[in-house]
Design an enzyme around this catalytic site. Structure first.
Site, PDB file in Angstrom:
ATOM      1  N   THR A 147     -12.755  44.639  28.862  1.00 20.78           N
ATOM      2  CA  THR A 147     -13.982  43.984  28.409  1.00 20.78           C
ATOM      3  C   THR A 147     -15.086  44.130  29.456  1.00 20.78           C
ATOM      4  O   THR A 147     -14.888  43.790  30.624  1.00 20.78           O
ATOM      5  CB  THR A 147     -13.695  42.490  28.171  1.00 20.78           C
ATOM      6  OG1 THR A 147     -12.596  42.386  27.270  1.00 20.78           O
ATOM      7  CG2 THR A 147     -14.904  41.777  27.590  1.00 20.78           C
ATOM      8  N   GLU A 148     -16.237  44.635  29.016  1.00 17.16           N
ATOM      9  CA  GLU A 148     -17.416  44.778  29.882  1.00 17.16           C
ATOM     10  C   GLU A 148     -17.136  45.611  31.143  1.00 17.16           C
ATOM     11  O   GLU A 148     -17.817  45.459  32.153  1.00 17.16           O
ATOM     12  CB  GLU A 148     -17.961  43.399  30.279  1.00 17.16           C
ATOM     13  CG  GLU A 148     -18.252  42.470  29.099  1.00 17.16           C
ATOM     14  CD  GLU A 148     -19.468  42.871  28.278  1.00 17.16           C
ATOM     15  OE1 GLU A 148     -20.223  43.755  28.731  1.00 17.16           O
ATOM     16  OE2 GLU A 148     -19.645  42.316  27.181  1.00 17.16           O
TER      17      GLU A 148
END
Lengths: 418, 414
Positions: A147-148
Site C-alpha cells: 500500500t502506497e
C-alpha cells in the site's frame, strides 16, 4: 533504455454518514450510491477509455519484435466494485490479461496499512488478494507492492519470506544518494528480493505536472518525454503511477491520452528500447544493496507515513481498529469480519490527515469529507458499532454477561474506554 | 487618509459584537496610517462616568482614532420597544429628557441632523458607516459634502429578526441607504448574499471584509469541572438559536446523562428556554447563568471551563464568539449559517436546524478524546492567525479603489 510501466488501480469503499445515534441500530456502513456513482464516473473518464487504448497499443506491436507491456496492481476493493457496479471494466482488464503482455502484482486486498499493525492480518489480506487475482486473471503474482509503496528493511525480509521475487519502492533521493533509480537493487535484509524503484521525477512529470501550464516543460510531448528516457542510462526507466492519472487526475483536455498513444512509437525510435513487465525487470542482477531503516512511501513531499498516521485522531482510530482484530476474528462472523476489513483501507486514515488541511490542497481532491474531524467522527461511530456487534455475538454465547449487555445499551461510545 | 466613521458603540462604552469589530478594524486601520474620527451616539447617563475612559482611548499614542460623542439616547441593539422604555425613563428622571426624540425613529433622525454636520470638522476623504442607525447620518453627510460613502453591514434587519418579519421602517432605511452608497462592505459572503437577495443590490458593489479577533486576556480563575460542560454563550434571541441548543441538550442527555449544559446570556427568549428545559425534564442539567460580560473575569472563565462551545446561530453575518472560545482552547461547533464558518477551518460545522447532527457532534467531541485534542490544538493555532491586520488592509484597499475610481477629489463645501 528499457521502460517499465506500472499502474496502481484502487477504489475504497466510501462510508455513509453514520451518526452516533446509528450505533446499535444500523450496520449499513458503506455508501452504495456514492460508490456506484464514483465508479461510473471514473469508469467512463478513465478505466474503459485507458484500457481500450492499452489494448490497441498491445495489439499494434503484437506481431513485431517490439512489444508493448504493462503491469497493474488492482486492489480487492476496486475489483469488488468493478464486479458490483461496472462489470464491463473488469472484462476489459481480463481482455488485457489475455494478451499475455500484462502482469498483475500482489498487494493487500483492502489496500491497508496492516503491515504496520498486524503481520497476521497483513498476510491474510495478501493471500486473499492472491486468490482473487488467480480467480479473475488466472495469474499468480510474483512481485509485491505494498500500500502506497510503504517499505523498509523489515518489510523486505517479510515479503522475501513469503516467496516473492521482487517488491516496488519509491526511488527517493534520501535512500539512493548518488545512485540512480534506474537500476535493480536489493535490500540489506533480503538479498533474494529485488527492489524495483520508481523514477519519481519522470513518473511525476506525467502524474502531477502533465497539465500544469506553469511548468517550464509544458506542454509535455511524447517526443520530448521519449527523448529524456532514451538519453538516460540504467536497466530500466520505471514509471509508476496511479492509473486514474489518465482522464481523472489529468483530464482529457490536457492531451494525456494522445501523449500515451504516441509514447511507444517515440520510444521505439531507439532500436534498443523495450518494454518490461515487473517480473522481467526483476531478472536483472542487483547492482547494489540499500539499507532502509525508516518507512518510505510514495506519498506527499515527505515520502513517509505522515499522510496516514501521526495526528491524534489517526493514531487513535488505527489503534482502536487493530485492538479489536482478535475479537472480530473470534466471532467467525463473515459479514462482521468483512466490514472490519473494509475499515482497514488506508483512505479512511488519509481523510483524517490534518497535515495539509490548513493549506487546503491535494488531499482535498481525494477527500469526500469537508474536514478531517468529520471523517474521524464517522469512522469512530462505525467502529463503535462493530464493537457493539462483537459484544452482542460474544454475549449470545455467554449469558452470564447480562450486566455488560445493559451497559452497551446505555452508552455504546464508552465501550472503547473499557 | 482621513475617514469619518459613524458607529453605534465603541469600547469601553459597550462591548457588543459591533463595538468590538469597530475597535478592531479602526485599530488595524490606524496602524496603516488612516486617520479616523469615530462618532457614536452617547446618552447622558454614561456620558459622565465614562468620560475618563474615553480620554484614555483618545490618548493611546499609536492610535489616530478620535472618538466623538453626540448627545443621544441611541443604544446598540435598540428596538422600537426598548427605545420607548428607555425614553420614558429618561423623561421622568431628568430635565433634559425633552431634548430627545420620542420614538426610536425620531431619535435616529435627530442624531442624523447633528451628526451630518461633523463632516465639515476636518478634511475627510471617506465617510464610513456601521449598520443601519448611522446610515441616514452617512447619507446626509454625503449629500452635504459629496464625499464618497461606504456602508459597512455587520447585520441586516433580516438577521436580527431571523426571518420572523423584518421591521419595514428599518428595512426601508437600509434599502435606500445601500442603494445610495458608493460602496458596501459586508462582513461575510453570507451577508453579501443576503444584501443581494433582500435589498436587490448588484454584487459588484459589495466587497467582503471578514472580521477578526483581538487577543483576550487569559482566564484568571481556571475552573475545573468533573462534569463535561457544553456551553452556549450569547444573547438569548431568536437570531442566536438558543432553542436549538436546548433541543440538542435533550438528545445528548438521553444518550449520556453525565453532561452539563450552560446557557450564559440574557435576552427575550430566556423564560421560554427555561420553561422548555423543564418541560423536557432536563432542568437540573441545563444551567442558566444570566448576563455575563465578556470583559469580566467570569466571561473568560466560562469560555475556559467549557469542553465545547456551541454556536447555533440561525442567521449570523459573522460571529466573533467562536473565535474567542478558541482563544481559550475550547473546541467549537458552529452553524453553517454564519459568516465565521467561511474562514474558520478547525471547527465542527452544522446546519443550525439539524439537531440530530448537532447532538452527534457534541457527543463525539465529548467522548472522542483525540478529536477534542486535535480541534483544540489546530483551532487555537488557527485563531492566532485571524487578527485585524488583514481586514484593515482589505478595507484600505476598498478606500483606495473607491478614491481612484473618482478622478477628481470631491469638492468640500465649507
Amino acid at each position: 533504455m528499457n521502460v517499465c510501466i506500472y499502474f496502481q488501480v484502487h477504489q475504497p469503499f466510501r462510508m455513509k454518514k453514520y451518526s452516533v445515534f446509528d450505533i446499535g441500530q444500523s450496520s449499513e456502513y458503506f455508501d452504495d450510491n456514492k460508490n456506484k456513482e464514483i465508479m461510473h464516473k471514473i469508469a467512463k473518464k478513465c478505466y474503459l477509455r485507458t484500457n481500450n487504448l492499452m489494448l490497441q497499443l498491445i495489439n499494434k506491436y503484437k506481431n513485431t519484435d517490439k512489444q508493448f507491456k504493462i503491469s497493474y496492481s488492482i486492489t480487492g476493493t476496486a475489483l469488488e466494485q468493478f464486479q458490483k457496479y461496472a462489470p464491463e471494466v473488469l472484462e476489459s482488464f481480463q481482455k488485457l490479461a489475455e494478451t499475455g503482455n500484462v502482469e498483475f502484482l500482489s498487494e493487500t486486498y483492502y489496500h491497508s496499512l496492516s503491515c504496520l499493525y498486524s503481520k497476521h492480518e497483513f498476510k491474510d489480506q495478501i493471500d486473499m488478494h492472491k486468490i482473487k487475482i488467480k480467480e479473475l486473471f488466472n495469474q499468480e503474482p510474483k512481485v509485491f507492492r505494498n500500500t502506497e509503496l510503504i517499505f523498509n528493511n523489515e518489510l523486505a525480509n517479510f515479503i522475501q519470506g513469503m516467496g516473492y521475487k521482487a517488491i516496488l519502492a519509491e526511488g527517493a533521493d534520501h535512500i539512493l544518494g548518488w545512485r540512480s533509480p534506474n537500476y535493480v537493487y536489493t535490500a540489506r535484509t533480503a538479498p533474494k528480493l529485488k527492489l524495483l524503484l520508481k523514477n519519481y521525477k519522470l513518473s511525476d512529470d506525467i502524474a502531477f505536472r502533465f497539465g500544469q501550464k506553469s511548468w517550464k516543460e509544458y506542454p509535455l510531448t511524447a517526443e520530448k518525454f521519449a527523448h529524456w528516457i532514451n538519453s538516460d542510462k540504467g536497466h530500466s526507466m520505471n514509471l509508476f503511477m496511479d492509473y486514474e492519472t489518465f482522464g481523472e487526475h489529468q483530464w482529457d483536455d490536457t492531451g494525456i491520452f494522445d501523449f500515451l498513444k504516441h509514447l511507444p512509437d517515440e520510444l521505439f525510435k531507439n532500436n534498443h528500447t523495450r518494454f518490461l513487465t515487473v517480473s522481467e525487470l526483476a531478472e536483472f542482477d542487483a547492482v547494489d544493496e540499500l539499507d532502509i531503516h525508516n518507512f518510505l512511501s510514495w506519498a506527499d513531499i515527505e515520502r513517509d507515513l505522515s499522510a496516514w498516521k501521526g495526528n491524534n485522531m489517526q493514531d487513535s482510530a488505527m489503534h482502536e481498529l487493530y485492538a479489536v482484530e482478535k475479537f472480530v476474528k473470534e466471532t467467525h462472523d463473515k459479514t462482521l469480519i468483512e466490514d472490519w476489513r473494509k475499515l482497514t483501507t488506508s483512505d479512511h486514515f488519509y481523510y483524517m490527515c490534518t497535515k495539509y488541511f490548513n493549506d487546503g490542497d491535494v488531499h482535498k481532491y481525494f477527500n469526500p469529507y469537508d474536514t478531517p474531524y468529520e471523517s474521524y467522527i464517522n469512522f469512530m461511530n462505525i467502529l463503535n458499532d462493530i464493537i457493539y456487534r462483537i459484544k452482542r455475538i460474544i454475549e449470545s454465547k455467554n449469558i452470564k454477561k447480562e450486566a455488560m449487555h445493559r451497559r452497551i445499551h446505555e452508552n455504546p461510545v464508552m465501550l472503547l474506554n473499557e | 487618509m482621513k475617514v469619518l466613521m459613524f458607529g453605534w458603540e465603541f469600547p469601553p462604552f459597550f462591548s457588543g459584537g459591533l463595538g468590538v469589530a469597530c475597535e478592531g478594524l479602526t485599530t488595524g486601520l490606524s496602524k496603516l496610517n488612516v486617520d479616523i474620527t469615530f462618532v457614536i451616539p452617547q446618552g447622558p447617563e454614561n456620558l459622565h462616568s465614562d468620560k475618563v475612559k474615553l480620554l484614555v482611548a483618545n490618548n493611546l499614542p499609536n492610535y489616530k482614532i478620535h472618538v466623538k460623542k453626540i448627545n443621544s439616547l441611541l443604544l446598540p441593539y435598540n428596538s422600537e420597544e426598548s427605545y420607548q422604555k428607555h425614553y420614558e425613563k429618561i423623561k421622568k428622571t431628568t430635565t433634559t429628557g425633552k431634548l430627545y426624540g420620542s420614538t426610536l425613529y425620531q431619535e435616529v433622525a435627530r442624531f442624523t441632523e447633528i451628526a451630518k454636520l461633523l463632516v465639515f470638522t476636518d478634511d475627510f476623504d471617506i465617510i464610513h458607516c456601521h449598520d443601519w442607525m448611522t446610515f441616514p447620518a452617512g447619507v446626509a453627510a454625503k449629500k452635504l459634502s459629496g464625499i464618497p460613502l461606504i456602508l459597512h453591514v455587520h447585520a441586516t434587519e433580516f438577521d436580527r429578526t431571523a426571518g420572523q418579519g423584518a421591521n419595514p421602517y428599518v428595512f426601508q432605511i437600509e434599502k435606500e441607504s445601500l442603494e445610495y452608497a458608493d460602496k458596501i462592505i459586508a462582513v461575510s459572503n453570507y451577508t453579501k448574499q443576503k444584501i443581494i437577495e433582500n435589498y436587490n443590490i448588484p454584487a459588484d458593489k459589495i466587497a467582503v471584509v471578514h472580521n477578526a479577533v483581538a487577543p483576550m486576556p487569559e482566564a484568571e480563575n481556571k475552573i475545573k469541572s468533573y462534569d463535561k460542560i457544553v456551553l452556549f454563550y450569547g444573547r438569548l434571541t431568536i437570531q442566536k438559536g438558543p432553542d436549538y441548543f436546548i433541543e440538542a441538550a435533550k438528545r445528548v442527555l438521553d444518550f449520556d446523562p453525565n453532561v452539563k449544559f450552560i446557557v450564559a446570556g440574557t435576552g427575550d427568549m430566556e423564560s421560554r428556554l427555561i420553561n422548555r428545559a423543564a418541560e423536557l425534564g432536563i432542568g437540573s442539567k441545563v444551567l442558566f447563568t444570566g448576563f455575563i460580560s465578556k470583559d469580566s473575569p467570569e466571561g473568560r472563565s466560562i469560555y475556559q471551563m467549557a469542553d465545547v462551545y456551541v454556536f447555533p446561530s440561525v442567521s449570523e453575518p459573522f460571529g466573533i464568539m467562536p473565535l474567542e472560545a478558541l482563544q481559550f482552547s475550547t473546541p467549537v461547533i458552529i452553524s453553517k449559517q454564519s459568516g465565521v464558518s467561511e474562514i474558520l477551518r478547525n471547527a465542527l460545522k452544522v446546519d443550525f436546524w439539524d439537531i440530530d447532527e448537532l447532538s452527534n457532534l457534541i457527543i463525539s467531541v465529548l467522548n472522542y478524546k483525540a478529536l477534542h485534542n486535535e480541534l483544540k490544538h489546530h483551532g487555537s493555532l488557527e485563531v492566532k492567525t485571524i487578527n485585524w491586520d488583514a481586514p484593515a488592509k482589505k478595507c484600505l484597499d476598498v478606500y483606495n479603489r473607491l478614491l481612484n475610481s473618482r478622478h477628481l477629489r470631491p469638492i468640500v463645501v465649507r
